[in-house]
Design a protein around this motif. Structure first.
Motif, PDB file in Angstrom:
ATOM      1  N   LYS A  11      -9.756   1.289   8.747  1.00 19.40           N
ATOM      2  CA  LYS A  11     -10.721   1.527   7.675  1.00 19.40           C
ATOM      3  C   LYS A  11     -10.239   0.875   6.386  1.00 19.40           C
ATOM      4  N   ARG A  12     -11.193   0.379   5.617  1.00 22.91           N
ATOM      5  CA  ARG A  12     -10.844  -0.357   4.397  1.00 22.91           C
ATOM      6  C   ARG A  12     -10.018   0.503   3.438  1.00 22.91           C
ATOM      7  N   ALA A  13     -10.373   1.758   3.278  1.00 31.33           N
ATOM      8  CA  ALA A  13      -9.632   2.634   2.369  1.00 31.33           C
ATOM      9  C   ALA A  13      -8.190   2.805   2.832  1.00 31.33           C
ATOM     10  N   VAL A  14      -7.980   2.848   4.141  1.00 29.05           N
ATOM     11  CA  VAL A  14      -6.627   2.966   4.693  1.00 29.05           C
ATOM     12  C   VAL A  14      -5.833   1.702   4.423  1.00 29.05           C
ATOM     13  N   ARG A  15      -6.479   0.554   4.612  1.00 29.12           N
ATOM     14  CA  ARG A  15      -5.791  -0.717   4.345  1.00 29.12           C
ATOM     15  C   ARG A  15      -5.398  -0.837   2.879  1.00 29.12           C
ATOM     16  N   ILE A  16      -6.273  -0.443   1.981  1.00 26.63           N
ATOM     17  CA  ILE A  16      -5.954  -0.480   0.552  1.00 26.63           C
ATOM     18  C   ILE A  16      -4.763   0.431   0.266  1.00 26.63           C
ATOM     19  N   ARG A  17      -4.766   1.613   0.880  1.00 26.92           N
ATOM     20  CA  ARG A  17      -3.661   2.544   0.651  1.00 26.92           C
ATOM     21  C   ARG A  17      -2.345   1.979   1.157  1.00 26.92           C
ATOM     22  N   TYR A  18      -2.353   1.391   2.351  1.00 25.20           N
ATOM     23  CA  TYR A  18      -1.123   0.813   2.891  1.00 25.20           C
ATOM     24  C   TYR A  18      -0.605  -0.313   1.993  1.00 25.20           C
ATOM     25  N   GLN A  19      -1.504  -1.197   1.572  1.00 21.15           N
ATOM     26  CA  GLN A  19      -1.100  -2.304   0.699  1.00 21.15           C
ATOM     27  C   GLN A  19      -0.494  -1.756  -0.598  1.00 21.15           C
ATOM     28  N   THR A  20      -1.153  -0.764  -1.174  1.00 19.72           N
ATOM     29  CA  THR A  20      -0.673  -0.180  -2.432  1.00 19.72           C
ATOM     30  C   THR A  20       0.694   0.464  -2.251  1.00 19.72           C
ATOM     31  N   GLU A  21       0.856   1.244  -1.181  1.00 17.93           N
ATOM     32  CA  GLU A  21       2.132   1.917  -0.951  1.00 17.93           C
ATOM     33  C   GLU A  21       3.259   0.906  -0.737  1.00 17.93           C
ATOM     34  N   ILE A  22       2.982  -0.164  -0.002  1.00 24.90           N
ATOM     35  CA  ILE A  22       4.016  -1.175   0.248  1.00 24.90           C
ATOM     36  C   ILE A  22       4.439  -1.846  -1.050  1.00 24.90           C
ATOM     37  N   VAL A  23       3.461  -2.205  -1.886  1.00 22.50           N
ATOM     38  CA  VAL A  23       3.795  -2.825  -3.174  1.00 22.50           C
ATOM     39  C   VAL A  23       4.635  -1.872  -4.020  1.00 22.50           C
ATOM     40  N   HIS A  24       4.259  -0.601  -4.065  1.00 25.67           N
ATOM     41  CA  HIS A  24       5.035   0.379  -4.831  1.00 25.67           C
ATOM     42  C   HIS A  24       6.467   0.477  -4.304  1.00 25.67           C
ATOM     43  N   HIS A  25       6.628   0.448  -2.980  1.00 26.96           N
ATOM     44  CA  HIS A  25       7.973   0.490  -2.395  1.00 26.96           C
ATOM     45  C   HIS A  25       8.803  -0.714  -2.864  1.00 26.96           C
ATOM     46  N   PHE A  26       8.199  -1.891  -2.846  1.00 29.01           N
ATOM     47  CA  PHE A  26       8.945  -3.096  -3.267  1.00 29.01           C
ATOM     48  C   PHE A  26       9.308  -3.014  -4.746  1.00 29.01           C
ATOM     49  N   LEU A  27       8.394  -2.534  -5.572  1.00 33.25           N
ATOM     50  CA  LEU A  27       8.691  -2.411  -7.003  1.00 33.25           C
ATOM     51  C   LEU A  27       9.844  -1.442  -7.251  1.00 33.25           C
ATOM     52  N   ARG A  28       9.871  -0.357  -6.498  1.00 29.15           N
ATOM     53  CA  ARG A  28      10.991   0.586  -6.643  1.00 29.15           C
ATOM     54  C   ARG A  28      12.300  -0.025  -6.153  1.00 29.15           C
ATOM     55  N   GLU A  29      12.238  -0.724  -5.017  1.00 25.23           N
ATOM     56  CA  GLU A  29      13.455  -1.361  -4.490  1.00 25.23           C
ATOM     57  C   GLU A  29      13.994  -2.422  -5.445  1.00 25.23           C
ATOM     58  N   ALA A  30      13.095  -3.079  -6.158  1.00 19.73           N
ATOM     59  CA  ALA A  30      13.511  -4.091  -7.148  1.00 19.73           C
ATOM     60  C   ALA A  30      13.988  -3.455  -8.452  1.00 19.73           C
ATOM     61  N   GLY A  31      13.879  -2.130  -8.558  1.00 13.45           N
ATOM     62  CA  GLY A  31      14.323  -1.435  -9.767  1.00 13.45           C
ATOM     63  C   GLY A  31      13.395  -1.602 -10.949  1.00 13.45           C
TER      64      GLY A  31
END
Length: 225
Positions: free
Chosen positions: A203-223
């Motif tokens: 579902k599109r809403a699920v895909r948006i959520r996954y993309q958003t969560e992954i980006v947030h994870h990378f931003l946190r890992e990058a400090g």
């Protein structure tokens, strides 16, 4: 935190808005592109949501600089097509080489100006990688030997713990794709570059959520956040 809006390839048929988010403290530079293929709409929505959240103060970048180009290929998006030629085959392949498309050239000029430490290119694909190794849906892709591999694995582990359906889990793939934004960033800018692929069958809403969560994870890992 300061957010400014700009236009890529202004005064050309390829004009596209982008955003620069500057944290209050110095730190790494991350570039996020989406809409290189005009029919991958959930990834574009996730990138635009990140920009909107930064503008509204709902998401804060504490360190470094974040550059977001939410909808690179405006013409392909307007026609609801992947794009012809495929823009993700037209980025520079050698240090002395040039991009084969004016829009790819404009994106890469922006990258050269800011020298990103990280480059996330958000995409969508057919098929679930848990069911077939030949498809790209639900994957993080990086170049062989990239220093991003360990962080990609960590983020995949975190994502998969939160996804109850096993066939929807993410996998890591490592390969070069000459002419792609990811491989150009790795080869020519020495960036930790990753392609994020969600699966169209979800579902599109699920895909948006996954993309958003992954980006947030990378931003946190990058400090940065």
């Amino acid at each position: 935190m300061l957010v400014t809006r700009h236009v890529l390839a202004a005064s050309s048929p390829y004009a596209a808005p982008y955003y620069i988010v500057r944290g209050t403290n110095p730190g790494p530079v991350m570039m996020i592109t989406s809409g290189v293929h005009g029919n991958e709409t959930a990834s574009m929505a996730a990138a635009q949501k990140l920009a909107d959240d930064c503008i509204a103060g709902r998401y804060v970048i504490h360190r470094g600089t974040l550059i977001i180009v939410p909808r690179v290929n405006q013409q392909a998006y307007a026609r609801e097509i992947r794009g012809k030629p495929d823009l993700n085959r037209t980025f520079p392949r050698r240090k002395s080489g040039k991009a084969k498309h004016p829009l790819a050239a404009a994106v890469f000029r922006l990258a050269r100006a800011h020298q990103p430490d990280w480059w996330l290119d958000l995409h969508e694909a057919n098929g679930l990688s848990q069911l077939s190794p030949r498809v790209l849906g639900q994957t993080l892709i990086t170049n062989p030997g990239s220093s991003s591999v360990a962080i990609c694995r960590k983020i995949i582990e975190r994502m998969n713990r939160s996804i109850p359906v096993h066939k929807h889990h993410f996998n890591l793939k490592r390969h070069e794709l000459p002419g792609s934004a990811r491989t150009a960033a790795a080869r020519l800018l020495s960036a930790k570059s990753v392609t994020v692929e969600t699966c169209w069958s979800l579902k599109r809403a699920v895909r948006i959520r996954y993309q958003t969560e992954i980006v947030h994870h990378f931003l946190r890992e990058a400090g940065m956040s």
